[in-house]
Write a protein that holds these residues in place. Sequence first.
Motif, PDB file in Angstrom:
ATOM      1  N   GLU A  12       6.749  -5.595  -2.077  1.00  0.00           N
ATOM      2  CA  GLU A  12       5.710  -6.117  -1.202  1.00  0.00           C
ATOM      3  C   GLU A  12       5.903  -5.637   0.226  1.00  0.00           C
ATOM      4  OE1 GLU A  12       6.808 -10.545   0.009  1.00  0.00           O
ATOM      5  OE2 GLU A  12       6.693 -10.318  -2.166  1.00  0.00           O
ATOM      6  N   ALA A  13       4.808  -5.717   0.979  1.00  0.00           N
ATOM      7  CA  ALA A  13       4.832  -5.366   2.400  1.00  0.00           C
ATOM      8  C   ALA A  13       3.700  -6.093   3.099  1.00  0.00           C
ATOM      9  CB  ALA A  13       4.679  -3.863   2.589  1.00  0.00           C
ATOM     10  N   ILE A  14       3.920  -6.406   4.363  1.00  0.00           N
ATOM     11  CA  ILE A  14       2.853  -6.939   5.206  1.00  0.00           C
ATOM     12  C   ILE A  14       2.370  -5.788   6.072  1.00  0.00           C
ATOM     13  CG2 ILE A  14       2.251  -8.569   7.034  1.00  0.00           C
ATOM     14  CD1 ILE A  14       4.270 -10.501   5.773  1.00  0.00           C
ATOM     15  N   THR A 100      -3.573 -10.017   0.029  1.00  0.00           N
ATOM     16  CA  THR A 100      -3.790 -11.349   0.583  1.00  0.00           C
ATOM     17  C   THR A 100      -3.895 -11.269   2.096  1.00  0.00           C
ATOM     18  OG1 THR A 100      -2.429 -12.264  -1.203  1.00  0.00           O
ATOM     19  CG2 THR A 100      -2.880 -13.699   0.670  1.00  0.00           C
ATOM     20  N   ARG A 101      -4.974 -11.835   2.628  1.00  0.00           N
ATOM     21  CA  ARG A 101      -5.173 -11.875   4.068  1.00  0.00           C
ATOM     22  C   ARG A 101      -4.165 -12.833   4.695  1.00  0.00           C
ATOM     23  NH1 ARG A 101     -10.122 -10.454   6.040  1.00  0.00           N
ATOM     24  NH2 ARG A 101     -11.011 -10.952   4.012  1.00  0.00           N
ATOM     25  N   GLU A 102      -3.479 -12.361   5.725  1.00  0.00           N
ATOM     26  CA  GLU A 102      -2.544 -13.205   6.483  1.00  0.00           C
ATOM     27  C   GLU A 102      -2.841 -13.004   7.961  1.00  0.00           C
ATOM     28  OE1 GLU A 102       1.578 -12.868   5.430  1.00  0.00           O
ATOM     29  OE2 GLU A 102       1.204 -13.694   3.440  1.00  0.00           O
ATOM     30  N   ASP A 105      -3.325  -9.455   9.408  1.00  0.00           N
ATOM     31  CA  ASP A 105      -2.561  -8.571   8.537  1.00  0.00           C
ATOM     32  C   ASP A 105      -2.965  -8.793   7.077  1.00  0.00           C
ATOM     33  OD1 ASP A 105      -1.153  -7.796  10.819  1.00  0.00           O
ATOM     34  OD2 ASP A 105       0.455  -9.239  10.447  1.00  0.00           O
ATOM     35  N   THR A 106      -2.437  -7.922   6.220  1.00  0.00           N
ATOM     36  CA  THR A 106      -2.652  -8.053   4.784  1.00  0.00           C
ATOM     37  C   THR A 106      -1.315  -7.925   4.078  1.00  0.00           C
ATOM     38  OG1 THR A 106      -4.856  -7.070   4.966  1.00  0.00           O
ATOM     39  CG2 THR A 106      -3.860  -7.110   2.769  1.00  0.00           C
ATOM     40  N   LYS A 107      -1.025  -8.870   3.203  1.00  0.00           N
ATOM     41  CA  LYS A 107       0.174  -8.783   2.370  1.00  0.00           C
ATOM     42  C   LYS A 107      -0.213  -8.078   1.075  1.00  0.00           C
ATOM     43  CE  LYS A 107       4.079 -11.553   0.907  1.00  0.00           C
ATOM     44  NZ  LYS A 107       4.629 -12.921   0.907  1.00  0.00           N
ATOM     45  N   ILE A 109       1.211  -7.055  -2.570  1.00  0.00           N
ATOM     46  CA  ILE A 109       2.256  -7.354  -3.547  1.00  0.00           C
ATOM     47  C   ILE A 109       1.946  -6.570  -4.821  1.00  0.00           C
ATOM     48  CG2 ILE A 109       3.403  -9.138  -4.909  1.00  0.00           C
ATOM     49  CD1 ILE A 109       2.376 -11.168  -2.808  1.00  0.00           C
ATOM     50  N   GLN A 128       9.007   0.662  -3.762  1.00  0.00           N
ATOM     51  CA  GLN A 128       9.041   0.101  -2.409  1.00  0.00           C
ATOM     52  C   GLN A 128       8.899   1.225  -1.377  1.00  0.00           C
ATOM     53  OE1 GLN A 128       9.329  -3.422  -1.503  1.00  0.00           O
ATOM     54  NE2 GLN A 128       8.477  -2.438   0.317  1.00  0.00           N
ATOM     55  N   LYS A 135       2.304   1.611   4.249  1.00  0.00           N
ATOM     56  CA  LYS A 135       2.300   0.819   5.479  1.00  0.00           C
ATOM     57  C   LYS A 135       2.362   1.729   6.705  1.00  0.00           C
ATOM     58  CE  LYS A 135       4.767  -2.783   7.986  1.00  0.00           C
ATOM     59  NZ  LYS A 135       5.838  -3.774   7.973  1.00  0.00           N
TER      60      LYS A 135
END
Length: 144
Positions: A12-14, A100-102, A105-107, A109, A128, A135
């Motif tokens: 995962e990454a933000i 996923t919107r954060e 930002d977007t996460k 996964i 990864q 990213k």
Amino acid sequence: MGADSPVTITVEAIVPSSVERIWSYWTEPEHIKQWNKASDDWHTPYAENDLRAGGKFVSRMEAKDGSFGFDFGGVYDEVNVNESISYTLGDGRQVKIVFTREGNDTKVIETFEAEATNSVEMQQAGWQAILDQFKKYVETAEQQ
């Protein structure tokens, strides 16, 4: 461990961009060719993407020195725009990506079934590394 219970790996990454822009960067072939590599001595000279359930995708991943290359592809099982993508690789393994919107930002996964040839650690590190390249690509594109 039997074939009925494959090992699953998650990376995962933000990423600092809206989910709508992340979706474009992730799914459009002209973008895929820019980020789809685990290291700078690899590249993706060709990508095609029929982004719909039942649609096929393929990316040609090659070492820049020509020493090795392979097609990474499969068939989409489910596509939920700006939310998630599920697909089956050519060897039958399952992959799911959730966006996923954060805030701003977007996460991202990614969960995938491990293959039996390489170690779980190596596969996790490789996927990864590609996600980290994604990213980095987005961060550079968003600054322009």
